[in-house]
Design an enzyme around this catalytic site. Structure first.
Site, PDB file in Angstrom:
ATOM      1  N   ARG A   1       1.012  -1.202  -0.108  1.00  0.00           N
ATOM      2  CA  ARG A   1       0.119   0.181  -0.042  1.00  0.00           C
ATOM      3  C   ARG A   1       0.822   1.334   0.007  1.00  0.00           C
ATOM      4  NH1 ARG A   1      -3.293   1.736  -2.719  1.00  0.00           N
ATOM      5  NH2 ARG A   1      -4.243  -0.482  -2.498  1.00  0.00           N
TER       6      ARG A   1
ATOM      7  N   LYS B   1       1.926  24.832  -2.251  1.00  0.00           N
ATOM      8  CA  LYS B   1       0.514  24.030  -2.002  1.00  0.00           C
ATOM      9  C   LYS B   1       0.502  22.574  -2.192  1.00  0.00           C
ATOM     10  CE  LYS B   1      -1.965  28.144  -3.629  1.00  0.00           C
ATOM     11  NZ  LYS B   1      -2.681  28.905  -4.791  1.00  0.00           N
TER      12      LYS B   1
ATOM     13  N   LYS C   1       4.481  38.700  -0.461  1.00  0.00           N
ATOM     14  CA  LYS C   1       3.204  38.954  -0.988  1.00  0.00           C
ATOM     15  C   LYS C   1       2.180  39.882  -0.743  1.00  0.00           C
ATOM     16  CE  LYS C   1       1.521  34.546  -1.867  1.00  0.00           C
ATOM     17  NZ  LYS C   1       1.874  34.373  -3.082  1.00  0.00           N
TER      18      LYS C   1
ATOM     19  N   GLU D   1       5.363  40.004  -4.950  1.00  0.00           N
ATOM     20  CA  GLU D   1       4.316  39.755  -5.553  1.00  0.00           C
ATOM     21  C   GLU D   1       3.640  41.249  -5.843  1.00  0.00           C
ATOM     22  OE1 GLU D   1       0.990  36.704  -4.715  1.00  0.00           O
ATOM     23  OE2 GLU D   1       0.303  38.566  -3.509  1.00  0.00           O
TER      24      GLU D   1
ATOM     25  N   ASP E   1       0.391  38.996  -9.741  1.00  0.00           N
ATOM     26  CA  ASP E   1      -0.860  38.407  -9.203  1.00  0.00           C
ATOM     27  C   ASP E   1      -2.111  38.513  -9.856  1.00  0.00           C
ATOM     28  OD1 ASP E   1      -2.015  36.362  -7.608  1.00  0.00           O
ATOM     29  OD2 ASP E   1      -2.349  38.210  -6.367  1.00  0.00           O
TER      30      ASP E   1
END
Length: 285
Positions: free
Chosen positions: A100, A135, A167, A200, A222
């Site tokens: 697995r 992410k 950011k 950004e 962005d």
């Protein structure tokens, strides 16, 4: 396989086996004799790009160093339904214990590599390259980012430690783009660290402020439209590496790539990818 990656992989396998096995695979221990030998073929059940072979081999070896493993298809190769990736022979208890974990990792990595390759294909004829993001699945980032590279993509920063990426929230907390950049440059000097700075920007006003700053290696546009990315790239005029980001899909990525932007970051490479279907078919020997 470099030493740092090998060390991280070994630790990951140990922890993953601990999560799954703990004090024993009681199903196999209860139902099957411990001295039986068998073999298992890792089969492809869906077309795509294969990734995670070396990880699967490492898992098998850590479970049982006496297992024999023969690999037929390597990472990065295109596979079709019915292909045999590898065959392993040895104690059936060991094969079942590893099954697995091998499949979970290889299916996930192959799904990411396959998806990345689809995005890369859309960039043909341009100089743009596709980037991953942070992410990712916690503690699986090093494998997911490796799968992106296998699929033809490029890794962005690995974590919070290897790049200063200013950011929108950082800008808002700092008060402005110039303030955030000034603070970052001061921090780098005080700490004596040599890592790149990326900023950004959300609009042309912020971009114009950034262009007047020195010491920034990359700018991220962005949620700009392709037309606005083209204009922004022209304004930057080679002063910084350029990156487009924000909701870019397989259907829209080419329209961004032809703007002249250097990189296009896509969170969907890792955060919502479908695993590639693989299976392990066993038999006694």
């Amino acid at each position: 396989m470099d030493q740092e990656y090998k060390k991280e992989l070994s630790f990951f396998v140990q922890q993953a086996l601990r999560e799954d096995v703990r004090d024993g695979d009681h199903t196999s221990l209860a139902a099957l004799p411990v001295d039986k030998l068998g073999e298992a073929k890792l089969l492809v059940k869906e077309n795509g790009i294969l990734a995670g072979v070396e990880v699967g081999v490492e898992i098998l070896k850590q479970v049982d160093s006496t297992l024999q493993i023969e690999v037929f298809i390597k990472d990065g190769e295109r596979v079709r339904v019915g292909d045999i990736v590898l065959v392993t022979k040895g104690k059936i208890h060991s094969i079942l214990k590893a099954e697995r974990l091998v499949l979970n990792v290889m299916q996930r990595m192959s799904g990411i590599a396959t998806r990345t390759a689809e995005y890369v294909k859309e960039l043909n004829g341009t100089n743009a390259r596709v980037l991953d993001t942070r992410k990712t699945t916690p503690l699986l980032r090093f494998l997911e980012k490796k799968a992106v590279v296998i699929g033809g993509g490029v890794n962005h920063r690995f974590g919070l430690y290897d790049m200063i990426l200013i950011k929108d929230n950082h800008v808002d907390y700092a008060g402005s783009v110039p303030s955030a950049v000034t603070n970052a440059l001061k921090y780098k000097k005080e700490k004596g660290i040599d890592i790149p700075i990326e900023v950004e920007v959300r609009n042309f006003e912020e971009l114009e402020e950034l262009i007047k700053c020195n010491g920034v290696e990359r700018v991220m546009f962005d949620n700009f439209t392709p037309d606005n990315v083209k204009k922004a790239v022209e304004l930057v005029n080679g002063k910084m590496t350029t990156e487009a980001s924000g909701g870019i899909t397989l259907e829209t990525i080419h329209s961004y790539a032809v703007t002249g932007v250097d990189f296009i970051s896509v969170g969907a490479l890792t955060h919502s990818v479908k695993s590639l279907d693989l299976s392990l078919k066993a038999k006694l020997i």
